[in-house]
Motif scaffolding. Sequence first.
Motif, PDB file in Angstrom:
ATOM      1  N   ILE A   1      11.061  64.279  38.336  1.00 57.72           N
ATOM      2  CA  ILE A   1      11.907  63.263  37.685  1.00 57.72           C
ATOM      3  C   ILE A   1      13.360  63.737  37.658  1.00 57.72           C
ATOM      4  CG2 ILE A   1      12.392  62.163  35.471  1.00 57.72           C
ATOM      5  CD1 ILE A   1       9.379  62.004  35.016  1.00 57.72           C
ATOM      6  N   ALA A   2      13.586  65.007  37.340  1.00 57.11           N
ATOM      7  CA  ALA A   2      14.944  65.545  37.313  1.00 57.11           C
ATOM      8  C   ALA A   2      15.576  65.526  38.707  1.00 57.11           C
ATOM      9  CB  ALA A   2      14.935  66.962  36.751  1.00 57.11           C
TER      10      ALA A   2
ATOM     11  N   PHE B   1      19.731  60.292  42.586  1.00 56.46           N
ATOM     12  CA  PHE B   1      20.305  58.980  42.297  1.00 56.46           C
ATOM     13  C   PHE B   1      21.768  59.107  41.893  1.00 56.46           C
ATOM     14  CE2 PHE B   1      21.249  55.581  39.230  1.00 56.46           C
ATOM     15  CZ  PHE B   1      21.123  54.487  40.082  1.00 56.46           C
ATOM     16  N   ALA B   2      22.100  60.112  41.081  1.00 50.84           N
ATOM     17  CA  ALA B   2      23.483  60.319  40.653  1.00 50.84           C
ATOM     18  C   ALA B   2      24.381  60.652  41.836  1.00 50.84           C
ATOM     19  CB  ALA B   2      23.550  61.424  39.602  1.00 50.84           C
ATOM     20  N   ILE B   3      23.892  61.475  42.757  1.00 51.28           N
ATOM     21  CA  ILE B   3      24.673  61.813  43.956  1.00 51.28           C
ATOM     22  C   ILE B   3      24.869  60.571  44.819  1.00 51.28           C
ATOM     23  CG2 ILE B   3      24.623  63.117  46.116  1.00 51.28           C
ATOM     24  CD1 ILE B   3      23.309  65.409  44.513  1.00 51.28           C
TER      25      ILE B   3
ATOM     26  N   PHE C   1      27.471  58.308  43.213  1.00 50.87           N
ATOM     27  CA  PHE C   1      28.820  58.848  43.401  1.00 50.87           C
ATOM     28  C   PHE C   1      29.319  58.593  44.816  1.00 50.87           C
ATOM     29  CE2 PHE C   1      31.587  62.396  44.683  1.00 50.87           C
ATOM     30  CZ  PHE C   1      32.644  62.159  43.824  1.00 50.87           C
ATOM     31  N   VAL C   2      28.488  58.832  45.810  1.00 50.40           N
ATOM     32  CA  VAL C   2      28.878  58.588  47.203  1.00 50.40           C
ATOM     33  C   VAL C   2      29.169  57.100  47.417  1.00 50.40           C
ATOM     34  CG1 VAL C   2      28.053  58.645  49.601  1.00 50.40           C
ATOM     35  CG2 VAL C   2      27.714  60.617  48.109  1.00 50.40           C
ATOM     36  N   TRP C   3      28.357  56.228  46.840  1.00 47.65           N
ATOM     37  CA  TRP C   3      28.584  54.788  46.947  1.00 47.65           C
ATOM     38  C   TRP C   3      29.930  54.402  46.334  1.00 47.65           C
ATOM     39  CZ3 TRP C   3      29.216  51.185  43.025  1.00 47.65           C
ATOM     40  CH2 TRP C   3      29.232  49.863  43.439  1.00 47.65           C
ATOM     41  N   ALA C   4      30.269  54.955  45.167  1.00 41.55           N
ATOM     42  CA  ALA C   4      31.523  54.640  44.496  1.00 41.55           C
ATOM     43  C   ALA C   4      32.718  55.122  45.318  1.00 41.55           C
ATOM     44  CB  ALA C   4      31.553  55.262  43.105  1.00 41.55           C
ATOM     45  N   VAL C   5      32.620  56.290  45.911  1.00 45.00           N
ATOM     46  CA  VAL C   5      33.710  56.806  46.736  1.00 45.00           C
ATOM     47  C   VAL C   5      33.883  55.944  47.980  1.00 45.00           C
ATOM     48  CG1 VAL C   5      34.449  58.750  48.159  1.00 45.00           C
ATOM     49  CG2 VAL C   5      33.565  59.160  45.872  1.00 45.00           C
ATOM     50  N   ASP C   6      32.791  55.546  48.610  1.00 47.97           N
ATOM     51  CA  ASP C   6      32.873  54.714  49.812  1.00 47.97           C
ATOM     52  C   ASP C   6      33.445  53.332  49.518  1.00 47.97           C
ATOM     53  OD1 ASP C   6      31.936  56.620  51.535  1.00 47.97           O
ATOM     54  OD2 ASP C   6      29.844  55.933  51.454  1.00 47.97           O
ATOM     55  N   ASN C   7      33.249  52.808  48.320  1.00 47.59           N
ATOM     56  CA  ASN C   7      33.752  51.485  47.972  1.00 47.59           C
ATOM     57  C   ASN C   7      35.151  51.524  47.367  1.00 47.59           C
ATOM     58  OD1 ASN C   7      31.642  49.893  48.872  1.00 47.59           O
ATOM     59  ND2 ASN C   7      30.450  50.311  47.040  1.00 47.59           N
ATOM     60  N   GLY C   8      35.797  52.673  47.354  1.00 48.17           N
ATOM     61  CA  GLY C   8      37.185  52.771  46.915  1.00 48.17           C
ATOM     62  C   GLY C   8      37.386  52.788  45.418  1.00 48.17           C
ATOM     63  N   GLN C   9      36.391  53.177  44.667  1.00 44.34           N
ATOM     64  CA  GLN C   9      36.527  53.189  43.211  1.00 44.34           C
ATOM     65  C   GLN C   9      37.501  54.256  42.724  1.00 44.34           C
ATOM     66  OE1 GLN C   9      35.028  50.998  41.066  1.00 44.34           O
ATOM     67  NE2 GLN C   9      34.386  49.942  42.909  1.00 44.34           N
ATOM     68  N   TYR C  10      37.738  55.284  43.513  1.00 47.96           N
ATOM     69  CA  TYR C  10      38.602  56.385  43.088  1.00 47.96           C
ATOM     70  C   TYR C  10      39.877  56.463  43.921  1.00 47.96           C
ATOM     71  CZ  TYR C  10      34.390  57.842  40.701  1.00 47.96           C
ATOM     72  OH  TYR C  10      33.279  57.877  39.911  1.00 47.96           O
ATOM     73  N   ASP C  11      40.261  55.376  44.602  1.00 46.98           N
ATOM     74  CA  ASP C  11      41.422  55.416  45.479  1.00 46.98           C
ATOM     75  C   ASP C  11      42.734  55.607  44.719  1.00 46.98           C
ATOM     76  OD1 ASP C  11      39.944  55.230  47.730  1.00 46.98           O
ATOM     77  OD2 ASP C  11      40.345  53.106  48.102  1.00 46.98           O
TER      78      ASP C  11
END
Length: 68
Positions: free
Chosen positions: A10-11, A17-19, A22-32
Amino acid sequence: MSAIYILIPIAVALVGFAIWLFVWAVDNGQYDDLDGPAHSILFDDEDPQHKAGIAEADQPEQQDQPRA
């Protein structure tokens, strides 16, 4: 001891899932641009006095007409 056999997968799944998230958020420009929106709220789009001056300039001037 048998609980650890359930908790470790489970851990690992949660970390995976967290990784992925994070990769999805970076690819979608959330941290640009982290600073742009924070600074944009400090400045007005237009000067209110300037906007009032434009509104007065757009109105046709009324000429004094002699009263009969």
